[in-house]
Design a protein around this motif. Sequence first.
Motif, PDB file in Angstrom:
ATOM      1  N   GLU A   1       5.319 -47.398   0.731  1.00 16.75           N
ATOM      2  CA  GLU A   1       3.945 -47.521   0.785  1.00 16.75           C
ATOM      3  C   GLU A   1       3.592 -45.886   1.780  1.00 16.75           C
ATOM      4  N   VAL A   2       2.520 -45.450   1.420  1.00 19.36           N
ATOM      5  CA  VAL A   2       2.006 -44.089   1.891  1.00 19.36           C
ATOM      6  C   VAL A   2       0.757 -44.521   2.683  1.00 19.36           C
ATOM      7  N   LEU A   3       0.792 -44.181   3.906  1.00 25.48           N
ATOM      8  CA  LEU A   3      -0.394 -44.378   4.749  1.00 25.48           C
ATOM      9  C   LEU A   3      -0.780 -42.808   5.423  1.00 25.48           C
ATOM     10  N   THR A   4      -1.940 -42.532   5.864  1.00 26.67           N
ATOM     11  CA  THR A   4      -2.041 -41.664   6.613  1.00 26.67           C
ATOM     12  C   THR A   4      -1.616 -41.917   7.871  1.00 26.67           C
ATOM     13  N   TYR A   5      -1.082 -40.836   8.707  1.00 26.36           N
ATOM     14  CA  TYR A   5      -0.558 -40.680  10.046  1.00 26.36           C
ATOM     15  C   TYR A   5      -1.653 -40.809  11.256  1.00 26.36           C
ATOM     16  N   LEU A   6      -1.507 -41.497  12.076  1.00 27.03           N
ATOM     17  CA  LEU A   6      -2.399 -41.611  13.163  1.00 27.03           C
ATOM     18  C   LEU A   6      -1.606 -41.490  14.308  1.00 27.03           C
ATOM     19  N   GLU A   7      -2.083 -40.519  15.292  1.00 30.80           N
ATOM     20  CA  GLU A   7      -1.166 -40.238  16.627  1.00 30.80           C
ATOM     21  C   GLU A   7      -1.195 -41.711  17.426  1.00 30.80           C
ATOM     22  N   GLY A   8      -0.146 -41.521  18.021  1.00 33.84           N
ATOM     23  CA  GLY A   8       0.156 -42.673  19.009  1.00 33.84           C
ATOM     24  C   GLY A   8       1.411 -43.470  18.850  1.00 33.84           C
ATOM     25  N   ASP A   9       1.645 -44.627  19.370  1.00 40.60           N
ATOM     26  CA  ASP A   9       2.963 -45.264  19.454  1.00 40.60           C
ATOM     27  C   ASP A   9       2.598 -46.225  18.204  1.00 40.60           C
ATOM     28  N   SER A  10       3.601 -46.801  17.730  1.00 45.13           N
ATOM     29  CA  SER A  10       3.662 -48.039  16.637  1.00 45.13           C
ATOM     30  C   SER A  10       4.713 -48.974  16.995  1.00 45.13           C
ATOM     31  N   GLY A  11       4.615 -50.103  16.350  1.00 48.13           N
ATOM     32  CA  GLY A  11       5.710 -51.122  16.780  1.00 48.13           C
ATOM     33  C   GLY A  11       5.598 -51.743  17.987  1.00 48.13           C
ATOM     34  N   PRO A  12       6.567 -52.531  18.581  1.00 52.82           N
ATOM     35  CA  PRO A  12       6.526 -53.362  19.599  1.00 52.82           C
ATOM     36  C   PRO A  12       5.931 -52.228  20.936  1.00 52.82           C
ATOM     37  N   GLU A  13       6.422 -51.054  20.842  1.00 46.42           N
ATOM     38  CA  GLU A  13       6.046 -50.191  22.155  1.00 46.42           C
ATOM     39  C   GLU A  13       4.583 -49.955  21.971  1.00 46.42           C
ATOM     40  N   GLY A  14       4.039 -49.647  20.952  1.00 44.58           N
ATOM     41  CA  GLY A  14       2.738 -49.555  20.773  1.00 44.58           C
ATOM     42  C   GLY A  14       1.622 -50.641  21.146  1.00 44.58           C
TER      43      GLY A  14
ATOM     44  N   MET B   1      10.958 -29.610   0.502  1.00 45.42           N
ATOM     45  CA  MET B   1      10.637 -30.923   1.019  1.00 45.42           C
ATOM     46  C   MET B   1      10.695 -31.065   2.391  1.00 45.42           C
ATOM     47  N   ALA B   2       9.619 -31.731   2.997  1.00 47.54           N
ATOM     48  CA  ALA B   2       9.525 -31.797   4.334  1.00 47.54           C
ATOM     49  C   ALA B   2      10.424 -32.771   4.861  1.00 47.54           C
ATOM     50  N   VAL B   3      10.829 -32.456   6.166  1.00 42.24           N
ATOM     51  CA  VAL B   3      12.025 -33.340   6.809  1.00 42.24           C
ATOM     52  C   VAL B   3      11.119 -34.460   7.533  1.00 42.24           C
ATOM     53  N   ASP B   4      12.009 -35.922   7.235  1.00 39.73           N
ATOM     54  CA  ASP B   4      11.495 -37.038   7.747  1.00 39.73           C
ATOM     55  C   ASP B   4      11.729 -37.207   9.347  1.00 39.73           C
ATOM     56  N   ASP B   5      10.497 -37.545  10.013  1.00 36.45           N
ATOM     57  CA  ASP B   5      10.558 -37.841  11.396  1.00 36.45           C
ATOM     58  C   ASP B   5      10.586 -39.066  11.493  1.00 36.45           C
ATOM     59  N   VAL B   6      11.798 -39.859  11.716  1.00 35.65           N
ATOM     60  CA  VAL B   6      11.941 -41.243  11.894  1.00 35.65           C
ATOM     61  C   VAL B   6      10.912 -41.681  13.142  1.00 35.65           C
ATOM     62  N   LEU B   7      10.408 -42.708  12.750  1.00 33.42           N
ATOM     63  CA  LEU B   7       9.119 -43.509  13.737  1.00 33.42           C
ATOM     64  C   LEU B   7       9.865 -44.786  14.027  1.00 33.42           C
ATOM     65  N   GLN B   8      10.510 -45.479  13.216  1.00 34.80           N
ATOM     66  CA  GLN B   8      11.133 -46.741  13.356  1.00 34.80           C
ATOM     67  C   GLN B   8      12.348 -46.658  12.632  1.00 34.80           C
ATOM     68  N   ASP B   9      13.516 -47.228  12.940  1.00 33.61           N
ATOM     69  CA  ASP B   9      14.812 -47.240  12.335  1.00 33.61           C
ATOM     70  C   ASP B   9      15.405 -48.623  12.340  1.00 33.61           C
ATOM     71  N   GLY B  10      14.817 -49.809  12.029  1.00 34.05           N
ATOM     72  CA  GLY B  10      15.257 -51.069  12.062  1.00 34.05           C
ATOM     73  C   GLY B  10      15.917 -51.377  10.943  1.00 34.05           C
ATOM     74  N   ALA B  11      16.751 -52.497  10.803  1.00 36.18           N
ATOM     75  CA  ALA B  11      17.299 -52.933   9.529  1.00 36.18           C
ATOM     76  C   ALA B  11      16.444 -53.134   8.625  1.00 36.18           C
ATOM     77  N   HIS B  12      16.651 -52.512   7.482  1.00 38.80           N
ATOM     78  CA  HIS B  12      15.658 -52.691   6.234  1.00 38.80           C
ATOM     79  C   HIS B  12      14.261 -52.188   6.320  1.00 38.80           C
ATOM     80  N   ARG B  13      13.938 -51.374   7.822  1.00 43.07           N
ATOM     81  CA  ARG B  13      12.400 -51.204   7.844  1.00 43.07           C
ATOM     82  C   ARG B  13      12.720 -49.689   8.335  1.00 43.07           C
ATOM     83  N   ARG B  14      12.910 -48.811   7.633  1.00 41.43           N
ATOM     84  CA  ARG B  14      12.835 -47.405   8.181  1.00 41.43           C
ATOM     85  C   ARG B  14      11.641 -46.690   7.923  1.00 41.43           C
ATOM     86  N   VAL B  15      10.742 -46.402   8.920  1.00 45.01           N
ATOM     87  CA  VAL B  15       9.469 -45.912   9.016  1.00 45.01           C
ATOM     88  C   VAL B  15       9.586 -44.427   9.476  1.00 45.01           C
TER      89      VAL B  15
END
Length: 161
Positions: free
Chosen positions: A60-73, A1-15
Amino acid sequence: MAVDDVLQDGAHRRVVRIGDTVRRPVQPWTPAVHALLRHLQAVAFPYSPRVLGIDEEGREVLTYLEGDSGPEGWGKVVDDTVRDPRIHRPLAELTLEEDGFHRLAPEVQLLYKAKGSRPKDETDFEAVLPLLSDGQRRWLDEALETEHGTHPWHERLRRDP
């Protein structure tokens, strides 16, 4: 199984990113977001992720796009107009719903278009101006004053419709 790379780790919103996919919790608005993303895919818009489905953990499963997400993006793609606290609206007035999709209110779109001097923006302004209510015209006039000081659209906004 692949290792999760955490992109966002907010309360109830781990991406997380797993390989070439992004996994995030399903929310009440997920079906609407998926409908929009599927529409963007159907019209060959290349800058949005593709919906791949729901995984065994209910994410939900989405394709990954390179770049920043969330408020930083968003902070990198949304210009300073949005960040000027003097230009504001109640959230419910920022968008209009039509055919089940939310769109930016026309006066808000025109504020963004006012930055340039492209012929298309001028054409859009002329086409939309007669459709704006007095309140929309006032808001756009005041926002233009705040953002740009003088602007060629002021005179036309201040005329009687």
